[in-house]
Motif scaffolding. Structure first.
Motif, PDB file in Angstrom:
ATOM      1  N   PHE A   1      11.516   0.310 -14.744  1.00  0.00           N
ATOM      2  CA  PHE A   1      10.923  -0.950 -14.312  1.00  0.00           C
ATOM      3  C   PHE A   1       9.711  -0.756 -13.400  1.00  0.00           C
ATOM      4  O   PHE A   1       8.679  -1.410 -13.609  1.00  0.00           O
ATOM      5  CB  PHE A   1      11.977  -1.814 -13.626  1.00  0.00           C
ATOM      6  CG  PHE A   1      12.923  -2.480 -14.596  1.00  0.00           C
ATOM      7  CD1 PHE A   1      12.587  -2.600 -15.937  1.00  0.00           C
ATOM      8  CD2 PHE A   1      14.139  -2.988 -14.161  1.00  0.00           C
ATOM      9  CE1 PHE A   1      13.436  -3.207 -16.835  1.00  0.00           C
ATOM     10  CE2 PHE A   1      15.010  -3.603 -15.062  1.00  0.00           C
ATOM     11  CZ  PHE A   1      14.654  -3.712 -16.398  1.00  0.00           C
ATOM     12  N   PRO A   2       9.786   0.108 -12.375  1.00  0.00           N
ATOM     13  CA  PRO A   2       8.568   0.312 -11.554  1.00  0.00           C
ATOM     14  C   PRO A   2       7.393   0.857 -12.360  1.00  0.00           C
ATOM     15  O   PRO A   2       6.249   0.454 -12.130  1.00  0.00           O
ATOM     16  CB  PRO A   2       9.022   1.315 -10.485  1.00  0.00           C
ATOM     17  CG  PRO A   2      10.499   1.140 -10.413  1.00  0.00           C
ATOM     18  CD  PRO A   2      10.933   0.823 -11.802  1.00  0.00           C
ATOM     19  N   VAL A   3       7.677   1.771 -13.311  1.00  0.00           N
ATOM     20  CA  VAL A   3       6.597   2.322 -14.134  1.00  0.00           C
ATOM     21  C   VAL A   3       5.992   1.219 -15.011  1.00  0.00           C
ATOM     22  O   VAL A   3       4.769   1.121 -15.163  1.00  0.00           O
ATOM     23  CB  VAL A   3       7.113   3.493 -14.988  1.00  0.00           C
ATOM     24  CG1 VAL A   3       6.052   3.925 -16.004  1.00  0.00           C
ATOM     25  CG2 VAL A   3       7.491   4.662 -14.095  1.00  0.00           C
ATOM     26  N   LYS A   4       6.835   0.373 -15.589  1.00  0.00           N
ATOM     27  CA  LYS A   4       6.346  -0.716 -16.447  1.00  0.00           C
ATOM     28  C   LYS A   4       5.494  -1.692 -15.653  1.00  0.00           C
ATOM     29  O   LYS A   4       4.429  -2.135 -16.126  1.00  0.00           O
ATOM     30  CB  LYS A   4       7.524  -1.434 -17.096  1.00  0.00           C
ATOM     31  CG  LYS A   4       7.097  -2.540 -18.051  1.00  0.00           C
ATOM     32  CD  LYS A   4       8.298  -3.116 -18.786  1.00  0.00           C
ATOM     33  CE  LYS A   4       9.173  -3.928 -17.866  1.00  0.00           C
ATOM     34  NZ  LYS A   4      10.229  -4.671 -18.622  1.00  0.00           N
ATOM     35  N   ILE A   5       5.915  -2.024 -14.444  1.00  0.00           N
ATOM     36  CA  ILE A   5       5.136  -2.948 -13.611  1.00  0.00           C
ATOM     37  C   ILE A   5       3.808  -2.314 -13.219  1.00  0.00           C
ATOM     38  O   ILE A   5       2.756  -2.982 -13.229  1.00  0.00           O
ATOM     39  CB  ILE A   5       5.952  -3.347 -12.364  1.00  0.00           C
ATOM     40  CG1 ILE A   5       7.163  -4.191 -12.780  1.00  0.00           C
ATOM     41  CG2 ILE A   5       5.079  -4.119 -11.383  1.00  0.00           C
ATOM     42  CD1 ILE A   5       8.101  -4.520 -11.643  1.00  0.00           C
ATOM     43  N   ALA A   6       3.828  -1.019 -12.887  1.00  0.00           N
ATOM     44  CA  ALA A   6       2.579  -0.347 -12.516  1.00  0.00           C
ATOM     45  C   ALA A   6       1.607  -0.307 -13.693  1.00  0.00           C
ATOM     46  O   ALA A   6       0.400  -0.552 -13.527  1.00  0.00           O
ATOM     47  CB  ALA A   6       2.887   1.073 -12.036  1.00  0.00           C
ATOM     48  N   ILE A   7       2.114  -0.025 -14.890  1.00  0.00           N
ATOM     49  CA  ILE A   7       1.253  -0.012 -16.080  1.00  0.00           C
ATOM     50  C   ILE A   7       0.668  -1.399 -16.324  1.00  0.00           C
ATOM     51  O   ILE A   7      -0.526  -1.538 -16.637  1.00  0.00           O
ATOM     52  CB  ILE A   7       2.048   0.475 -17.309  1.00  0.00           C
ATOM     53  CG1 ILE A   7       2.416   1.957 -17.161  1.00  0.00           C
ATOM     54  CG2 ILE A   7       1.250   0.265 -18.590  1.00  0.00           C
ATOM     55  CD1 ILE A   7       3.341   2.473 -18.251  1.00  0.00           C
ATOM     56  N   ALA A   8       1.498  -2.413 -16.167  1.00  0.00           N
ATOM     57  CA  ALA A   8       1.028  -3.779 -16.400  1.00  0.00           C
ATOM     58  C   ALA A   8      -0.070  -4.147 -15.411  1.00  0.00           C
ATOM     59  O   ALA A   8      -1.071  -4.787 -15.789  1.00  0.00           O
ATOM     60  CB  ALA A   8       2.193  -4.751 -16.298  1.00  0.00           C
ATOM     61  N   PHE A   9       0.069  -3.770 -14.150  1.00  0.00           N
ATOM     62  CA  PHE A   9      -0.958  -4.084 -13.156  1.00  0.00           C
ATOM     63  C   PHE A   9      -2.274  -3.365 -13.476  1.00  0.00           C
ATOM     64  O   PHE A   9      -3.362  -3.941 -13.303  1.00  0.00           O
ATOM     65  CB  PHE A   9      -0.486  -3.710 -11.752  1.00  0.00           C
ATOM     66  CG  PHE A   9       0.312  -4.791 -11.072  1.00  0.00           C
ATOM     67  CD1 PHE A   9      -0.238  -6.049 -10.865  1.00  0.00           C
ATOM     68  CD2 PHE A   9       1.600  -4.561 -10.649  1.00  0.00           C
ATOM     69  CE1 PHE A   9       0.486  -7.050 -10.243  1.00  0.00           C
ATOM     70  CE2 PHE A   9       2.337  -5.555 -10.029  1.00  0.00           C
ATOM     71  CZ  PHE A   9       1.782  -6.801  -9.830  1.00  0.00           C
ATOM     72  N   VAL A  10      -2.193  -2.131 -13.938  1.00  0.00           N
ATOM     73  CA  VAL A  10      -3.407  -1.409 -14.314  1.00  0.00           C
ATOM     74  C   VAL A  10      -4.113  -2.106 -15.478  1.00  0.00           C
ATOM     75  O   VAL A  10      -5.339  -2.280 -15.482  1.00  0.00           O
ATOM     76  CB  VAL A  10      -3.073   0.057 -14.667  1.00  0.00           C
ATOM     77  CG1 VAL A  10      -4.298   0.759 -15.262  1.00  0.00           C
ATOM     78  CG2 VAL A  10      -2.583   0.805 -13.439  1.00  0.00           C
ATOM     79  N   VAL A  11      -3.333  -2.539 -16.468  1.00  0.00           N
ATOM     80  CA  VAL A  11      -3.928  -3.224 -17.624  1.00  0.00           C
ATOM     81  C   VAL A  11      -4.505  -4.572 -17.219  1.00  0.00           C
ATOM     82  O   VAL A  11      -5.576  -4.976 -17.708  1.00  0.00           O
ATOM     83  CB  VAL A  11      -2.880  -3.372 -18.743  1.00  0.00           C
ATOM     84  CG1 VAL A  11      -3.475  -4.123 -19.931  1.00  0.00           C
ATOM     85  CG2 VAL A  11      -2.371  -2.015 -19.179  1.00  0.00           C
ATOM     86  N   ILE A  12      -3.844  -5.282 -16.311  1.00  0.00           N
ATOM     87  CA  ILE A  12      -4.369  -6.569 -15.840  1.00  0.00           C
ATOM     88  C   ILE A  12      -5.728  -6.379 -15.184  1.00  0.00           C
ATOM     89  O   ILE A  12      -6.671  -7.143 -15.416  1.00  0.00           O
ATOM     90  CB  ILE A  12      -3.372  -7.230 -14.872  1.00  0.00           C
ATOM     91  CG1 ILE A  12      -2.135  -7.731 -15.623  1.00  0.00           C
ATOM     92  CG2 ILE A  12      -4.034  -8.398 -14.139  1.00  0.00           C
ATOM     93  CD1 ILE A  12      -1.059  -8.296 -14.724  1.00  0.00           C
ATOM     94  N   ILE A  13      -5.852  -5.336 -14.362  1.00  0.00           N
ATOM     95  CA  ILE A  13      -7.139  -5.066 -13.710  1.00  0.00           C
ATOM     96  C   ILE A  13      -8.217  -4.774 -14.745  1.00  0.00           C
ATOM     97  O   ILE A  13      -9.377  -5.181 -14.593  1.00  0.00           O
ATOM     98  CB  ILE A  13      -6.986  -3.890 -12.729  1.00  0.00           C
ATOM     99  CG1 ILE A  13      -6.057  -4.283 -11.578  1.00  0.00           C
ATOM    100  CG2 ILE A  13      -8.346  -3.458 -12.174  1.00  0.00           C
ATOM    101  CD1 ILE A  13      -5.710  -3.146 -10.645  1.00  0.00           C
TER     102      ILE A  13
END
Length: 254
Positions: A217-229
């Motif tokens: 879950f933390p890895v998925k959230i971090a990936i999502a934030f990078v893609v959002i940026i």
């Protein structure tokens, strides 16, 4: 004395109708309808803008009975409400996109009070919604609103608005496309999160000792934030294009 001489029944009646038109604009249009703008401020803006736009009214005779005047006032409010729906669809599309992103990231519960709408919204949704409002103001969104009112004064006489079928047809089509536009905005993030879920599922099948809650879950959230940026500029460009298309539709149908 010149001001007092202009206070005829016709001028006062047209002034009240124009005030109702601006009241509908400031009551329902995006940005003006949020909780951060008090009702007293919106009322003062409506009155001030009515004073500024009153000289633009074509000089015609005032031939309204009391019943016709009340109906004309209701139609002026309806004009502002229907015109606001054209733009609310665009803001609703980006809200749908951000809600989908928050749900796929697992941040649905990470919500806070949104001072704009007065409801609980996800943190990601609030940030992107604020960016959308800043972008709208940077491209003179508020100026376009006033230009739209000036356009309606020449195309739709005060008290002469009639609800037409093409306006209803456009709104139905716009609300049907709202979900498509919102999904298109969120698709890069949703697609990558889906891919990460598939990868984590394959890892759990091959390595049962893999702790999805602690690592996945933390890895998925971090990936999502990078893609959002990375994709937020593309989302804002699509939002700007849809906003311009909504204003063009306003000028064409009103």
């Amino acid at each position: 004395m010149e001001f007092l001489s202009s206070l005829t029944d016709g001028n006062v009646g047209f002034f009240l109708l124009l005030l109702l038109r601006f009241s509908g604009i400031f009551a329902f249009f995006p940005f003006f309808d949020n909780q951060l703008v008090p009702v007293s401020v919106r009322g003062a803006l409506s009155f001030f803008m009515t004073l500024l736009f009153f000289p633009l009214i074509p000089h015609t005779s005032f031939n309204f009975t009391l019943e016709e005047f009340l109906l004309a006032g209701a139609m002026e409010l309806l004009l502002g409400f229907l015109a606001s729906l054209f733009l609310q669809v665009v803001f609703s599309a980006i809200a749908f996109a951000t809600d989908s992103i928050s749900f796929s990231m697992g941040l649905t519960m990470a919500s806070a009070y949104d001072p704009i709408s007065g409801a609980q919204k996800s943190i990601v949704g609030q940030v992107i919604a604020m960016l959308a409002i800043v972008l709208a103001l940077s491209v003179n969104f508020h100026h376009f609103v006033f230009l739209f009112v000036a356009h309606t004064l020449s195309s739709i006489p005060l008290g002469g608005f009639v609800l037409r079928g093409d306006i209803i047809a456009y709104l139905i089509k716009a609300y049907a496309n709202m979900f498509l536009v919102g999904f298109a905005m969120a698709f890069p993030i949703l697609g990558l999160i889906l891919l990460s879920d598939i990868i984590f599922g394959m890892i759990m099948k091959t390595h049962p000792q893999f702790n999805l809650l602690a690592i996945g879950f933390p890895v998925k959230i971090a990936i999502a934030f990078v893609v959002i940026i990375l994709v937020i500029p593309a989302i804002m460009v699509r939002f700007k294009n849809e906003l311009n298309a909504a204003f063009l539709a306003l000028h064409r149908l009103f």
